[in-house]
Design a protein around this motif. Structure first.
Motif, PDB file in Angstrom:
ATOM      1  N   LEU A  71      -5.583   3.633  -7.759  1.00 56.38           N
ATOM      2  CA  LEU A  71      -5.466   2.551  -6.794  1.00 56.38           C
ATOM      3  C   LEU A  71      -4.031   2.022  -6.801  1.00 56.38           C
ATOM      4  O   LEU A  71      -3.426   1.867  -7.860  1.00 56.38           O
ATOM      5  N   CYS A  72      -3.519   1.761  -5.608  1.00 53.39           N
ATOM      6  CA  CYS A  72      -2.185   1.190  -5.492  1.00 53.39           C
ATOM      7  C   CYS A  72      -2.169  -0.155  -6.217  1.00 53.39           C
ATOM      8  O   CYS A  72      -3.062  -0.979  -6.045  1.00 53.39           O
ATOM      9  N   ALA A  73      -1.132  -0.363  -7.031  1.00 51.05           N
ATOM     10  CA  ALA A  73      -1.054  -1.581  -7.838  1.00 51.05           C
ATOM     11  C   ALA A  73      -0.887  -2.824  -6.976  1.00 51.05           C
ATOM     12  O   ALA A  73      -1.188  -3.928  -7.411  1.00 51.05           O
ATOM     13  N   ARG A  74      -0.416  -2.655  -5.743  1.00 54.58           N
ATOM     14  CA  ARG A  74      -0.200  -3.828  -4.886  1.00 54.58           C
ATOM     15  C   ARG A  74      -1.319  -4.040  -3.879  1.00 54.58           C
ATOM     16  O   ARG A  74      -1.825  -5.137  -3.725  1.00 54.58           O
ATOM     17  N   CYS A  75      -1.704  -2.981  -3.144  1.00 58.52           N
ATOM     18  CA  CYS A  75      -2.669  -3.195  -2.059  1.00 58.52           C
ATOM     19  C   CYS A  75      -4.062  -2.659  -2.395  1.00 58.52           C
ATOM     20  O   CYS A  75      -4.994  -2.860  -1.627  1.00 58.52           O
ATOM     21  N   LEU A  76      -4.208  -1.974  -3.535  1.00 63.81           N
ATOM     22  CA  LEU A  76      -5.493  -1.450  -4.013  1.00 63.81           C
ATOM     23  C   LEU A  76      -6.071  -0.342  -3.141  1.00 63.81           C
ATOM     24  O   LEU A  76      -7.236   0.016  -3.278  1.00 63.81           O
ATOM     25  N   LEU A 139       2.125   3.124  -6.755  1.00 62.93           N
ATOM     26  CA  LEU A 139       2.166   2.449  -5.468  1.00 62.93           C
ATOM     27  C   LEU A 139       1.877   3.469  -4.374  1.00 62.93           C
ATOM     28  O   LEU A 139       2.260   4.632  -4.480  1.00 62.93           O
ATOM     29  N   CYS A 140       1.200   3.031  -3.317  1.00 61.00           N
ATOM     30  CA  CYS A 140       0.885   3.944  -2.211  1.00 61.00           C
ATOM     31  C   CYS A 140       2.172   4.375  -1.525  1.00 61.00           C
ATOM     32  O   CYS A 140       2.272   5.471  -1.002  1.00 61.00           O
ATOM     33  N   ARG A 141       3.154   3.503  -1.512  1.00 64.75           N
ATOM     34  CA  ARG A 141       4.494   3.835  -1.025  1.00 64.75           C
ATOM     35  C   ARG A 141       5.454   2.813  -1.633  1.00 64.75           C
ATOM     36  O   ARG A 141       5.035   1.719  -2.018  1.00 64.75           O
ATOM     37  N   ASP A 143       7.583   0.792  -0.550  1.00 66.42           N
ATOM     38  CA  ASP A 143       7.727  -0.536   0.054  1.00 66.42           C
ATOM     39  C   ASP A 143       6.372  -1.137   0.424  1.00 66.42           C
ATOM     40  O   ASP A 143       6.263  -1.900   1.373  1.00 66.42           O
ATOM     41  N   CYS A 144       5.335  -0.789  -0.360  1.00 67.70           N
ATOM     42  CA  CYS A 144       4.008  -1.348  -0.076  1.00 67.70           C
ATOM     43  C   CYS A 144       4.101  -2.869  -0.062  1.00 67.70           C
ATOM     44  O   CYS A 144       4.649  -3.483  -0.969  1.00 67.70           O
ATOM     45  N   LYS A 145       3.538  -3.466   1.004  1.00 69.29           N
ATOM     46  CA  LYS A 145       3.640  -4.922   1.151  1.00 69.29           C
ATOM     47  C   LYS A 145       2.526  -5.657   0.425  1.00 69.29           C
ATOM     48  O   LYS A 145       2.545  -6.884   0.329  1.00 69.29           O
TER      49      LYS A 145
END
Ligand SMILES: [Zn+2]
Ligand SMILES: [Zn+2]
Length: 186
Positions: A71-76, A139-141, A143-145
């Motif tokens: 899972l992306c650490a920012r947006c899951l 992270l998914c990318r 610059d994940c917001k």
């Protein structure tokens, strides 16, 4: 697959296992999505600590290959991750280092693990090695917001009103300036 020192006499034990998704519970945010191939060999090592004191260690040299979903650490949002790694580890019988303190030894020699009386479970070793091989923070990318702390919306997909409201109050003066600059450049 359970490995005991008796399985490694007289010859090393070849390891060729295919672990199906779901067979190992890794972590709440780590899911295996394809069969995981584990190949290698288990050996028995004798440690001679005294004339009659022989410790039977299990050495595992193997590799694993398979796909995971993290899972992306920012947006899951889920991220696919390809795991492909070798490892070379030695396991001593549990309790054999008790007088020296197992903690002190495992800190100094990180490659040393311990196995219980009934043997070493390959799945436990693989689980730990997979978790160690994963990136600390995925992270998914770049610059994940991330997710809006107020409404829980994924900010990569939507611009929610809560952010706009916050911007309005904080940067009210500058926004007026921006608007003026924009109209000038037209
Ligand atoms: Zn993300
Ligand atoms: Zn929001």
């Amino acid at each position: 697959m359970r490995i005991t020192p008796a399985d490694l006499i007289p010859d090393p034990l070849p390891i060729a296992e295919v672990i199906q998704p779901g067979a190992i519970d890794y972590a709440p945010d780590v899911r295996q999505t394809t069969p995981l191939t584990v190949k290698g060999e288990a050996d028995r090592i004798e440690e001679h600590r005294g004339p009659k004191d022989v410790v039977e260690d299990i050495r595992i040299r193997a590799s694993f290959v398979g796909d995971f979903e993290l899972l992306c650490a920012r947006c899951l949002e889920p991220i696919s991750y390809h795991a492909d790694q070798d490892f070379d580890l030695i396991f001593r019988p549990s309790g054999v280092d008790a007088e020296m303190g197992e903690r002190a030894i495992s800190e100094a020699e990180t490659e040393i693990g311990y196995y219980e009386k009934n043997g070493l479970l390959l799945e436990d070793v693989v689980r730990e090695q997979v978790l160690l091989s994963l990136p600390d923070r995925s992270l998914c990318r770049d610059d994940c917001k991330g997710i809006c702390a107020r409404c829980g919306g994924n900010l990569n997909e939507t611009v929610c009103n809560c952010v706009e409201t916050e911007v309005d109050t904080r940067w009210a003066g500058l926004q007026g300036f921006g608007a003026a600059a924009k109209s000038e450049s037209k």
